[in-house]
Design an enzyme around this catalytic site. Structure first.
Site, PDB file in Angstrom:
ATOM      1  N   ARG A  30      -2.244   0.833  -6.795  1.00 58.10           N
ATOM      2  CA  ARG A  30      -1.293   1.049  -5.686  1.00 58.10           C
ATOM      3  C   ARG A  30       0.118   0.536  -5.972  1.00 58.10           C
ATOM      4  NH1 ARG A  30      -5.140  -1.936  -1.412  1.00 58.10           N
ATOM      5  NH2 ARG A  30      -6.130   0.076  -1.626  1.00 58.10           N
ATOM      6  N   ARG A  73      -6.889  10.176  -0.718  1.00 54.56           N
ATOM      7  CA  ARG A  73      -6.596  10.610  -2.095  1.00 54.56           C
ATOM      8  C   ARG A  73      -7.886  10.662  -2.919  1.00 54.56           C
ATOM      9  NH1 ARG A  73      -3.037   6.201  -3.711  1.00 54.56           N
ATOM     10  NH2 ARG A  73      -3.330   5.365  -1.624  1.00 54.56           N
ATOM     11  N   HIS A 110       0.884  -1.169   0.000  1.00 54.05           N
ATOM     12  CA  HIS A 110       0.000   0.000   0.000  1.00 54.05           C
ATOM     13  C   HIS A 110       0.919   1.215   0.000  1.00 54.05           C
ATOM     14  CE1 HIS A 110      -3.002   2.923   1.206  1.00 54.05           C
ATOM     15  NE2 HIS A 110      -3.949   2.007   1.055  1.00 54.05           N
ATOM     16  N   GLU A 152      -6.755   5.069   1.113  1.00 53.09           N
ATOM     17  CA  GLU A 152      -6.818   5.570  -0.260  1.00 53.09           C
ATOM     18  C   GLU A 152      -7.948   6.601  -0.403  1.00 53.09           C
ATOM     19  OE1 GLU A 152      -5.684   2.207  -2.768  1.00 53.09           O
ATOM     20  OE2 GLU A 152      -7.498   2.677  -3.889  1.00 53.09           O
ATOM     21  N   ARG A 207      -4.221  -6.104  -6.461  1.00 50.94           N
ATOM     22  CA  ARG A 207      -5.620  -5.920  -6.073  1.00 50.94           C
ATOM     23  C   ARG A 207      -6.014  -4.444  -6.157  1.00 50.94           C
ATOM     24  NH1 ARG A 207      -8.293  -4.547  -1.506  1.00 50.94           N
ATOM     25  NH2 ARG A 207      -6.484  -4.699  -0.133  1.00 50.94           N
ATOM     26  N   HIS A 233       0.863  -5.028   2.286  1.00 53.90           N
ATOM     27  CA  HIS A 233      -0.562  -4.795   2.578  1.00 53.90           C
ATOM     28  C   HIS A 233      -1.465  -5.987   2.289  1.00 53.90           C
ATOM     29  CE1 HIS A 233      -4.139  -2.457   3.203  1.00 53.90           C
ATOM     30  NE2 HIS A 233      -4.562  -2.641   1.970  1.00 53.90           N
ATOM     31  N   HIS A 234      -1.260  -6.668   1.169  1.00 57.53           N
ATOM     32  CA  HIS A 234      -2.222  -7.707   0.800  1.00 57.53           C
ATOM     33  C   HIS A 234      -1.496  -8.820   0.058  1.00 57.53           C
ATOM     34  CE1 HIS A 234      -6.373  -9.050  -0.033  1.00 57.53           C
ATOM     35  NE2 HIS A 234      -5.870  -9.518  -1.151  1.00 57.53           N
TER      36      HIS A 234
HETATM   37  P1  FAD Z   1      -9.173 -11.743   7.978  1.00 56.88           P
HETATM   38  O1  FAD Z   1     -10.139 -10.655   8.188  1.00 56.88           O
HETATM   39  O2  FAD Z   1      -7.748 -11.433   8.133  1.00 56.88           O
HETATM   40  O3  FAD Z   1      -9.606 -12.903   8.967  1.00 56.88           O
HETATM   41  C1  FAD Z   1      -8.848 -14.075   9.062  1.00 56.88           C
HETATM   42  C2  FAD Z   1      -8.991 -14.585  10.479  1.00 56.88           C
HETATM   43  O4  FAD Z   1      -8.458 -15.903  10.564  1.00 56.88           O
HETATM   44  C3  FAD Z   1      -8.212 -13.740  11.473  1.00 56.88           C
HETATM   45  O5  FAD Z   1      -9.043 -13.341  12.527  1.00 56.88           O
HETATM   46  C4  FAD Z   1      -7.095 -14.674  11.933  1.00 56.88           C
HETATM   47  O6  FAD Z   1      -6.688 -14.443  13.244  1.00 56.88           O
HETATM   48  C5  FAD Z   1      -7.761 -16.025  11.792  1.00 56.88           C
HETATM   49  N1  FAD Z   1      -6.817 -17.132  11.677  1.00 56.88           N
HETATM   50  C6  FAD Z   1      -5.674 -17.188  10.958  1.00 56.88           C
HETATM   51  N2  FAD Z   1      -5.073 -18.383  11.123  1.00 56.88           N
HETATM   52  C7  FAD Z   1      -5.858 -19.093  11.979  1.00 56.88           C
HETATM   53  C8  FAD Z   1      -5.761 -20.382  12.557  1.00 56.88           C
HETATM   54  N3  FAD Z   1      -4.718 -21.194  12.322  1.00 56.88           N
HETATM   55  N4  FAD Z   1      -6.742 -20.800  13.379  1.00 56.88           N
HETATM   56  C9  FAD Z   1      -7.801 -19.987  13.680  1.00 56.88           C
HETATM   57  N5  FAD Z   1      -7.918 -18.735  13.176  1.00 56.88           N
HETATM   58  C10 FAD Z   1      -6.971 -18.310  12.329  1.00 56.88           C
HETATM   59  N6  FAD Z   1      -9.830  -4.192   1.616  1.00 56.88           N
HETATM   60  C11 FAD Z   1     -10.854  -3.523   1.031  1.00 56.88           C
HETATM   61  O7  FAD Z   1     -11.496  -4.048   0.136  1.00 56.88           O
HETATM   62  N7  FAD Z   1     -11.175  -2.275   1.459  1.00 56.88           N
HETATM   63  C12 FAD Z   1     -10.495  -1.634   2.440  1.00 56.88           C
HETATM   64  O8  FAD Z   1     -10.850  -0.534   2.808  1.00 56.88           O
HETATM   65  C13 FAD Z   1      -9.379  -2.293   3.012  1.00 56.88           C
HETATM   66  N8  FAD Z   1      -8.613  -1.675   3.926  1.00 56.88           N
HETATM   67  C14 FAD Z   1      -7.601  -2.359   4.525  1.00 56.88           C
HETATM   68  C15 FAD Z   1      -6.842  -1.746   5.502  1.00 56.88           C
HETATM   69  C16 FAD Z   1      -5.835  -2.438   6.159  1.00 56.88           C
HETATM   70  C17 FAD Z   1      -4.995  -1.731   7.197  1.00 56.88           C
HETATM   71  C18 FAD Z   1      -5.598  -3.803   5.836  1.00 56.88           C
HETATM   72  C19 FAD Z   1      -4.538  -4.572   6.541  1.00 56.88           C
HETATM   73  C20 FAD Z   1      -6.342  -4.417   4.840  1.00 56.88           C
HETATM   74  C21 FAD Z   1      -7.336  -3.699   4.177  1.00 56.88           C
HETATM   75  N9  FAD Z   1      -8.084  -4.296   3.174  1.00 56.88           N
HETATM   76  C22 FAD Z   1      -9.107  -3.616   2.590  1.00 56.88           C
HETATM   77  C23 FAD Z   1      -7.920  -5.717   2.877  1.00 56.88           C
HETATM   78  C24 FAD Z   1      -9.002  -6.515   3.600  1.00 56.88           C
HETATM   79  O9  FAD Z   1      -9.262  -5.938   4.849  1.00 56.88           O
HETATM   80  C25 FAD Z   1      -8.619  -7.968   3.806  1.00 56.88           C
HETATM   81  O10 FAD Z   1      -8.112  -8.526   2.637  1.00 56.88           O
HETATM   82  C26 FAD Z   1      -9.844  -8.772   4.204  1.00 56.88           C
HETATM   83  O11 FAD Z   1     -10.518  -8.123   5.246  1.00 56.88           O
HETATM   84  C27 FAD Z   1      -9.468 -10.173   4.607  1.00 56.88           C
HETATM   85  O12 FAD Z   1     -10.592 -10.783   5.168  1.00 56.88           O
HETATM   86  P2  FAD Z   1     -10.561 -12.329   5.548  1.00 56.88           P
HETATM   87  O13 FAD Z   1     -11.826 -12.618   6.236  1.00 56.88           O
HETATM   88  O14 FAD Z   1     -10.182 -13.123   4.367  1.00 56.88           O
HETATM   89  O15 FAD Z   1      -9.340 -12.424   6.551  1.00 56.88           O
HETATM   90  O1  MEZ Z   2      -8.712  -2.151  -0.386  1.00 57.62           O
HETATM   91  C1  MEZ Z   2      -7.925  -1.577   0.358  1.00 57.62           C
HETATM   92  O2  MEZ Z   2      -6.938  -2.145   0.813  1.00 57.62           O
HETATM   93  C2  MEZ Z   2      -8.177  -0.177   0.717  1.00 57.62           C
HETATM   94  C3  MEZ Z   2      -9.281   0.523   0.051  1.00 57.62           C
HETATM   95  C4  MEZ Z   2      -7.401   0.387   1.620  1.00 57.62           C
HETATM   96  C5  MEZ Z   2      -7.505   1.809   1.904  1.00 57.62           C
HETATM   97  O3  MEZ Z   2      -6.670   2.539   1.391  1.00 57.62           O
HETATM   98  O4  MEZ Z   2      -8.429   2.223   2.620  1.00 57.62           O
END
Ligand code: FAD
Ligand code: MEZ
Length: 567
Positions: free
Chosen positions: A399, A378, A362, A375, A542, A502-503
């Site tokens: 990005r 911006r 990012h 983002e 992404r 970031h991702h």
């Molecule tokens: P997660 O939400 O990461 O959940 C995975 C879960 O699995 C976690 O709680 C973890 O602890 C658990 N886990 C892992 N391993 C194990 C295990 N062995 N046993 C049990 N539990 C486990 N994307 C957007 O589209 N828009 C945004 O605005 C955006 N902003 C972002 C800002 C930041 C700072 C970050 C870091 C990411 C952002 N992203 C954004 C990306 C997006 O948030 C993530 O890609 C998405 O939320 C991932 O969701 P998930 O449910 O796949 O994983």
């Molecule tokens: O998708 C993202 O990671 C996102 C929009 C992050 C952000 O800049 O807010």
């Protein structure tokens, strides 16, 4: 302390008793960790800030067993608030332990053996086991439970949310009821093409099409569970206003996680916190359960199907630096739980992995705190300037492009510049102010002085930018989006930024029903996956806002597919 070659088992304890201190930069100042060690255990850890970082607090003594080692870095999971699970706290504790001469690997195995002795075993029978209580996992759980399945959520952290909790900018969706209401023209086709172009056509087009086609109904579904996203803005690489967010420009992640958790609780879905899944149970070629390790129990979860929703590996430097050595030493925006466990478990069960080397930075991350500047700043009209006070790129490109443009500047950093009007419309900014990472001044010249750039140059940059906004033409860099408002309302603000990991775009291969595919191209019966643990949707890069679309759309698909499979 293991100082010489020889086995740790021969030693009683493992520490040289004493009080040890460590420091790390963070929260705009310095974090101090004071660790008191007796011969065989950590007696206390106190984490404090200086005048800039006051209020970090003390880690409770009863939580000390939770000083775990993740990737050879001590991770203090006692600290459950999002602000203080910062790398800075982790680094401060690590540096104190290292100054004590503690062998972090040995401490990890010591803790592991202590736990194994103390733990009892329990078997839990259910229909569906969902590993990971982030956005994808909780979406799948709500969907499957609403269709009548018995569901359990297994979460290794002391709280739900994962990286989803940190999501800020919003969720992309096209042809939505919200866009229609606001008179925004967009199409599923454009959403697909923007995503494919942004991902350098590496994406799985079938998965992208499903995400785009089902994004509108996903927005309505969120509305139905109490999480409407009524505002729409621009994100980098998007042709149209498509990124949906909560009212007032609040961060999308914490808002969604709250709504998901409320629904999970109302539906009576058990959530096993502090419980780390370690292995998938495979019987006659089908996945029928999960083995997991809790605080004081070893669990066997038995059911008919498993959904992996464990997120990516953006907090696991060891893995991402293996694929992208150039990212070694980068800060990460991710939560400490994003270590790629699900990918490893799935691969062991025969899953195929795709795009695993595709890792995204990012562009705008404050480096001392790892706080990502959304983002949407911006998208709302902010610009980036280099240390000479000049713009250097179209800030609304994808990005990867903006990250590279920043790295290519002298000293590889940039300032993001915005005004009071932008702050008023984006409440996510308040978190940056609270964390003391924002420089503020009543005039542009005053701001320039504070960030040590030439005031005349920065004033000219702002003047040129405001003219471009008025004429709707950015002759210099051809920016076309995020130009709805100029930067003319004092006070003015600046945050120093550079890219951070970031991702992780790659992961477990799935089909459009969220079934996991093995290395021979066949479905693994009983195993589903959704969210950042999967690969294919985002290809080589992404687009901002697409991960939340991915987790809601494919979280729902995984839930429904598991229902069908179990029935
Ligand atoms: P997660 O939400 O990461 O959940 C995975 C879960 O699995 C976690 O709680 C973890 O602890 C658990 N886990 C892992 N391993 C194990 C295990 N062995 N046993 C049990 N539990 C486990 N994307 C957007 O589209 N828009 C945004 O605005 C955006 N902003 C972002 C800002 C930041 C700072 C970050 C870091 C990411 C952002 N992203 C954004 C990306 C997006 O948030 C993530 O890609 C998405 O939320 C991932 O969701 P998930 O449910 O796949 O994983
Ligand atoms: O998708 C993202 O990671 C996102 C929009 C992050 C952000 O800049 O807010």
């Amino acid at each position: 302390k293991e100082t010489e070659a020889g086995s740790q088992e021969n030693k009683e304890g493992g520490f040289t008793p004493g009080t040890y201190e460590g420091t790390a930069k963070g929260f705009g100042g310095e974090i101090k960790a004071k660790v008191v060690l007796s011969a065989d255990k950590i007696e206390s850890i106190e984490v404090t800030g200086d005048s800039e970082t006051d209020g970090i607090g003390t880690i409770a003594l009863e939580n000390l067993p939770e000083v775990m080692m993740e990737n050879q870095t001590p991770y203090v999971d006692a600290v459950s608030s999002a602000t203080v699970t910062s790398n800075a706290v982790i680094q401060a504790v690590a540096s104190a332990l290292e100054s004590a001469g503690a062998d972090l690997d040995a401490l990890k195995s010591k803790k592991g053996s202590e736990n194994a002795v103390a733990k009892t075993e329990e078997t839990v029978d259910t229909d569906l086991i969902i590993v990971g209580a982030g956005g994808a996992g909780m979406t799948a759980a709500i969907t499957a439970r609403q269709e009548g399945l018995e569901v359990v959520l297994v979460e290794k952290m002391p709280m739900v949310g994962g990286n989803t909790l940190k999501a800020t900018g919003g969720m992309n969706a096209a042809e939505t009821s919200v866009q229609k209401k606001l008179g925004i023209e967009d199409s599923v086709e454009t959403f697909v093409e923007d995503t494919m172009k942004g991902g350098y056509e590496k994406n799985n087009r079938e998965l992208v099409t499903v995400m785009a086609e089902k994004s509108g109904e996903a927005i309505d579904w969120l509305d139905s569970i109490g999480a409407p996203l009524p505002e729409v803005s621009f994100s980098g690489g998007a042709t149209n206003k498509r990124i949906h967010r909560p009212e007032g420009g609040a961060g999308v992640g914490a808002y969604l996680v709250n709504a998901f958790k409320e629904n999970v609780d109302q539906l009576g879905i058990p959530v096993y916190l502090d419980t780390k899944a370690t292995e998938l149970i495979v019987e006659n070629g089908a996945v029928t359960g999960v083995k997991a390790e809790g605080k004081d129990k070893l669990y066997t979860f038995r059911g008919k199907a498993v959904i992996l929703a464990t997120g990516g590996f953006g907090a696991n430097e060891e893995i991402y630096a293996k694929y992208r050595p150039d990212l070694k030493g980068y800060v990460t925006t991710n939560t400490p739980g994003a270590t790629g466990d699900g990918i490893v478990m799935a691969e062991t069960a025969g899953a195929n992995l795709v795009d695993i080397d595709q890792i995204q930075t990012h562009p705008t991350v404050e480096q001392s705190t790892s706080i990502m500047i959304t983002e949407s700043v911006r998208g709302g009209g902010a610009i980036l300037v280099n240390k000479s006070g000049k713009r250097f790129t179209n800030e609304m490109q994808t990005r990867d492009v903006v990250s590279k443009a920043i790295v290519d500047q002298e000293d590889s950093y940039s300032y993001i510049i915005f005004d009071q009007n932008l702050r008023d419309n984006l409440s996510a900014i308040e978190k940056y102010v609270e964390n003391n990472i924002v420089v503020q001044a009543d005039t542009i010249e005053g701001l320039a002085e504070q960030i040590q750039v030439d005031p005349a140059v920065l004033s000219q940059t702002l003047e040129d930018w405001n003219t471009a906004v008025a004429n709707k033409k950015d002759g210099e860099f051809n920016r076309e989006t995020g130009m709805d408002a100029d930067l003319t309302k004092a006070p003015y603000y600046a945050i120093k930024v550079a890219p951070g990991v970031h991702h992780t775009m790659g992961g477990v291969e799935i089909n459009t029903s969220a079934q996991v595919i093995n290395t021979e191209g066949k479905v693994i019966p009983g195993l589903f996956a959704a969210g950042e643990v999967t690969g294919g949707v985002h290809g080589g890069n992404r687009i901002g806002g697409n991960a939340v679309a991915d987790i809601v759309v494919f979280g729902r698909i995984a839930g429904n597919s598991a229902v069908e499979y179990c029935k």
